[in-house]
Design a protein around this motif. Sequence first.
Motif, PDB file in Angstrom:
ATOM      1  N   GLY A 194     -11.791   8.987  27.065  1.00 24.59           N
ATOM      2  CA  GLY A 194     -12.187  10.420  27.042  1.00 24.59           C
ATOM      3  C   GLY A 194     -11.728  11.239  28.032  1.00 24.59           C
ATOM      4  N   LEU A 195     -11.377  12.732  27.807  1.00 26.04           N
ATOM      5  CA  LEU A 195     -10.930  13.532  28.710  1.00 26.04           C
ATOM      6  C   LEU A 195     -11.711  14.894  28.538  1.00 26.04           C
ATOM      7  CD1 LEU A 195      -8.650  14.555  30.488  1.00 26.04           C
ATOM      8  CD2 LEU A 195      -7.415  15.186  28.554  1.00 26.04           C
ATOM      9  N   LYS A 196     -11.998  15.123  29.801  1.00 26.89           N
ATOM     10  CA  LYS A 196     -12.585  16.464  29.804  1.00 26.89           C
ATOM     11  C   LYS A 196     -11.649  17.556  30.451  1.00 26.89           C
ATOM     12  CE  LYS A 196     -15.056  19.674  32.705  1.00 26.89           C
ATOM     13  NZ  LYS A 196     -14.078  20.437  33.144  1.00 26.89           N
ATOM     14  N   PRO A 197     -11.260  18.365  29.694  1.00 35.44           N
ATOM     15  CA  PRO A 197     -10.047  19.410  30.286  1.00 35.44           C
ATOM     16  C   PRO A 197     -10.550  20.266  31.541  1.00 35.44           C
ATOM     17  CG  PRO A 197     -10.035  19.308  27.945  1.00 35.44           C
ATOM     18  CD  PRO A 197     -11.406  18.724  28.401  1.00 35.44           C
ATOM     19  N   THR A 198      -9.684  21.078  32.160  1.00 34.95           N
ATOM     20  CA  THR A 198      -9.936  22.085  33.073  1.00 34.95           C
ATOM     21  C   THR A 198     -10.918  22.921  32.141  1.00 34.95           C
ATOM     22  OG1 THR A 198      -7.891  21.600  33.949  1.00 34.95           O
ATOM     23  CG2 THR A 198      -9.002  23.700  34.618  1.00 34.95           C
ATOM     24  N   PRO A 219     -10.808  15.667  23.931  1.00 36.44           N
ATOM     25  CA  PRO A 219     -10.414  14.625  22.932  1.00 36.44           C
ATOM     26  C   PRO A 219     -11.271  13.337  23.410  1.00 36.44           C
ATOM     27  CG  PRO A 219      -8.644  14.873  24.299  1.00 36.44           C
ATOM     28  CD  PRO A 219      -9.651  16.018  24.862  1.00 36.44           C
ATOM     29  N   MET A 220     -11.727  12.855  22.410  1.00 35.66           N
ATOM     30  CA  MET A 220     -11.932  11.058  22.499  1.00 35.66           C
ATOM     31  C   MET A 220     -10.917  10.473  21.745  1.00 35.66           C
ATOM     32  SD  MET A 220     -15.963  12.043  22.900  1.00 35.66           S
ATOM     33  CE  MET A 220     -16.533  10.215  23.518  1.00 35.66           C
ATOM     34  N   THR A 223      -6.635   5.641  23.046  1.00 33.73           N
ATOM     35  CA  THR A 223      -5.805   5.446  24.281  1.00 33.73           C
ATOM     36  C   THR A 223      -5.425   6.626  24.749  1.00 33.73           C
ATOM     37  OG1 THR A 223      -3.710   5.981  22.975  1.00 33.73           O
ATOM     38  CG2 THR A 223      -4.461   3.458  23.011  1.00 33.73           C
ATOM     39  N   VAL A 224      -4.913   6.618  25.919  1.00 33.85           N
ATOM     40  CA  VAL A 224      -4.587   7.790  26.851  1.00 33.85           C
ATOM     41  C   VAL A 224      -3.630   8.727  25.969  1.00 33.85           C
ATOM     42  CG1 VAL A 224      -3.442   8.517  28.721  1.00 33.85           C
ATOM     43  CG2 VAL A 224      -5.002   6.727  29.047  1.00 33.85           C
ATOM     44  N   ARG A 225      -2.652   7.959  25.539  1.00 31.57           N
ATOM     45  CA  ARG A 225      -1.609   8.737  24.689  1.00 31.57           C
ATOM     46  C   ARG A 225      -2.140   9.324  23.759  1.00 31.57           C
ATOM     47  NH1 ARG A 225       3.658   8.785  24.395  1.00 31.57           N
ATOM     48  NH2 ARG A 225       4.056   7.144  26.035  1.00 31.57           N
ATOM     49  N   ASP A 226      -3.307   8.825  22.935  1.00 28.39           N
ATOM     50  CA  ASP A 226      -3.835   9.395  21.813  1.00 28.39           C
ATOM     51  C   ASP A 226      -4.585  10.793  22.270  1.00 28.39           C
ATOM     52  OD1 ASP A 226      -3.141   7.380  20.229  1.00 28.39           O
ATOM     53  OD2 ASP A 226      -4.883   6.824  19.573  1.00 28.39           O
ATOM     54  N   CYS A 227      -5.319  10.597  23.307  1.00 33.28           N
ATOM     55  CA  CYS A 227      -5.972  11.824  24.153  1.00 33.28           C
ATOM     56  C   CYS A 227      -4.881  12.959  24.425  1.00 33.28           C
ATOM     57  CB  CYS A 227      -6.731  11.598  25.229  1.00 33.28           C
ATOM     58  SG  CYS A 227      -8.201  10.701  25.045  1.00 33.28           S
ATOM     59  N   ALA A 228      -3.610  12.669  24.701  1.00 35.51           N
ATOM     60  CA  ALA A 228      -2.603  13.484  25.110  1.00 35.51           C
ATOM     61  C   ALA A 228      -2.300  14.238  23.887  1.00 35.51           C
ATOM     62  CB  ALA A 228      -1.391  12.969  25.708  1.00 35.51           C
TER      63      ALA A 228
END
Length: 494
Positions: A194-198, A219-220, A223-228
């Motif tokens: 899970g990524l919290k952007p700036t 995004p959640m 994988t990291v690639r999927d979040c990107a």
Amino acid sequence: MSSLNTLTLADAREALRSGDTTSAALTRACLDAVEAASALNAVVHPTPDLAMQQAEAADARLKAGDAPSLCGIPLGIKDLFCTRGVASQAASGILEGFRPEYESTVTTQLFEAGAVMVGKLNMDEFAMGSSNETSVYGNVVNPWRRGNDDTALTPGGSSGGSAAAVAADLCLGATGTDTGGSIRQPAAFVGITGLKPTYGRCSRWGIIAFASSLDQAGPMAKTVRDCAILLQAMAGHDPNDSTSADLAVPDFEAMLTGDIRGKTIGIPKEYRMDGMPDEIEALWTEGRTMLEDAGAKIVDISLPHTKYALPAYYVIAPAEASSNLARYDGVRYGHRAKLGQGDGITEMYEKTRAEGFGAEVKRRVMIGTYVLSAGFYDAYYNRARKVRTLIKKDFEDVFAQGVDAILTPATPSAAFPLGQEFDDPVQMYLNDVFTVTVNLAGLPGIAVPAGLDRQGLPLGLQLIGKPWEEGELLNIAQTIEDRAGFVAKPAKWW
């Protein structure tokens, strides 16, 4: 191709583009999984007809060779995002029956990129909670269980429905929002990324507000690639949102080189808490070793004002919530209480809010109103804002010394049983101890699954990055993902 819904987003994209499958087949697999997973209570407004229409349109675009990044990919949308003609309640009784006539900027961009919506996802009411137990729809249940124990566990909050839906393969990715850890903590509890952007990277327009200076969509995914890939579609400047940054969106996926040689990773001493479980400590040490082995330089750092982060957050967030939630009055949309003879406008406001808001929302609105009141504004709210500035400066000082990212645990524990901490709000608020600083400082942060505890539950590591450096942050997270080799999935019981 069997079990299409278990594919990663990147693999599904390849399968769609190569013609190995269709969006209609992929979407049907996800819709079938949603239907079979009612025990998780993750999808609260399924949209099968809309999903199949979008899937057919995506297949036509794929056939024509006009396929944007997410073309044909089934996603779940957190109930905080307004979706045109589809119930958007923020998991609150006060917005019962609200179907917006407009689309949030983030979902507009996802649909323009070809994404398919399988449904709206459960969450804590108005995103207020760390365990997904404040929802008007009822609790979300974590797909993971402890060994042979069938105790229902929390998926975390507030994006608990998004976390559970991705972990249980009901969709290939989901939108979340993060005000104090609401993407990263649930991601860690269910073994996804899970990524919290700036703050300002993704538009907040059309997202039902909790605390406007802290909320950020992200995004959640598996994988990291999927979040990107998801962030690429979600990010960008929006003139409708005055806090949206007018910056170019880089190709986040192309930045996943896996090479972090020469990068400097900071380990903050203040995150070593009293009573931290051994397994969290051991995982943190393991993460440090993984990054060191990949060629990064590890340095100990200090973020001295960290200890004031939770109290500052729980003054600022409720203060902003009390202002934002004042618009729910029973006049324009949503729930309106039945009035007795002689009741006037004041009684209508009081009764509507008493019936429409849940206990946690009422608690935070009252705290917020208190700290903004004339006698306490300086003592609480202004002081909390000053502390916030100091916390932001701690991070700025560390990054100015050449640190590229900061490694911390994502959560103070693995997922806990539903009901265990719900009666003690302070204990519940402590779940955000590693995550709130990132929101107060407006920085990007990512949770990556990195191991299992002795009861077989996922544990995550958190990386905190420099402002607007999500690409670099994702690349370092990719290194942890590659070296941790986390591939565990919950055993299906639902």
